[in-house]
Design an enzyme around this catalytic site. Structure first.
Site, mmCIF file in Angstrom:
data_model
loop_
_atom_site.group_PDB
_atom_site.id
_atom_site.type_symbol
_atom_site.label_atom_id
_atom_site.label_comp_id
_atom_site.label_asym_id
_atom_site.label_seq_id
_atom_site.Cartn_x
_atom_site.Cartn_y
_atom_site.Cartn_z
ATOM 1 N N VAL A 97 0.840 -1.202 0.000
ATOM 2 C CA VAL A 97 0.000 0.000 0.000
ATOM 3 C C VAL A 97 0.875 1.253 0.000
ATOM 4 C CG1 VAL A 97 -1.770 1.301 1.269
ATOM 5 C CG2 VAL A 97 -1.912 -1.189 1.145
ATOM 6 N N CYS A 98 2.002 1.193 0.681
ATOM 7 C CA CYS A 98 2.879 2.368 0.837
ATOM 8 C C CYS A 98 3.257 3.031 -0.488
ATOM 9 C CB CYS A 98 4.119 2.008 1.639
ATOM 10 S SG CYS A 98 3.759 1.405 3.306
ATOM 11 N N PRO A 99 3.704 2.279 -1.499
ATOM 12 C CA PRO A 99 4.074 2.966 -2.738
ATOM 13 C C PRO A 99 2.888 3.627 -3.432
ATOM 14 C CG PRO A 99 4.251 0.587 -3.022
ATOM 15 C CD PRO A 99 4.006 0.843 -1.566
#
EC number: 1.11.1.26
Length: 189
Positions: free
Chosen positions: A48-50
């Protein structure tokens, strides 16, 4: 503990600056003097972070136009940020500074450390030019954030700062009416 209306605590850390392709030291003083956004996320080379950081980059020009400095923070080192920037299609677009917080100092200062995992939670903070937190959003690991909503929150925070005595109601957008709390509004909204 809420950080709203509280000044950010001191820190010194290393960051990767993609614009200059260099490592640099940053501190709480770099978050003062203009509006800043600090976006905490759990880990580099994750899922999810990118998507969140790319979405934040997609709003970067708008944030710059608003005079906002943008910083991302995870408990990874600045070296890992550089490696991620060099190998990820999404992250290679990023122009804002990526702060490494392996000591967890900044993550603890902002009260977003997941103690069990040793990682930052998904937290976004809007900081005014005095270094005071004006807005915060913290999400569970599986819930990504929307940077366009962040841009609108910043506009509201800037408006309220420039117009003392006025407040921005729900769904306020730039150019729409604000409210002036007072006896004349009690029970009429």
């Amino acid at each position: 503990m809420s950080l709203i209306n509280k000044e950010i605590l001191p820190f010194i850390a290393q960051a990767y600056d993609p614009k200059k392709d260099e490592f640099k030291e940053v501190s709480q003083d770099d978050l003062k003097g203009s509006w800043s956004v600090v976006c905490f996320y759990p880990a580099d080379f994750s899922f999810v972070c990118p998507t969140e950081l790319e979405d934040l980059q997609n709003q970067y020009d708008k944030l710059q136009d608003l005079g906002v400095n943008v910083f991302s923070v995870s408990t990874d080192t600045h070296f890992v940020h550089k490696a991620w920037h060099d190998h990820s299609d999404a992250i290679s677009k990023i122009q804002y500074q990526m702060i490494g917080d392996p000591s967890q100092t900044i993550t603890r200062n902002f009260d977003v450390l997941d103690e069990e995992a040793g990682l930052a939670q998904r937290g976004t903070f809007i900081i005014d030019p005095d270094g005071v937190v004006q807005a915060a959003e913290i999400n569970a690991d599986g819930i990504g954030r929307d940077a366009s909503t962040l841009v609108n929150k910043i506009k509201a925070a800037q408006y309220v700062r420039q117009h003392p005595g006025e407040v921005c109601p729900a769904k306020w957008e730039e150019g729409s009416e604000s409210l002036q709390p007072g006896l004349d509004l009690v029970g009429k909204i």
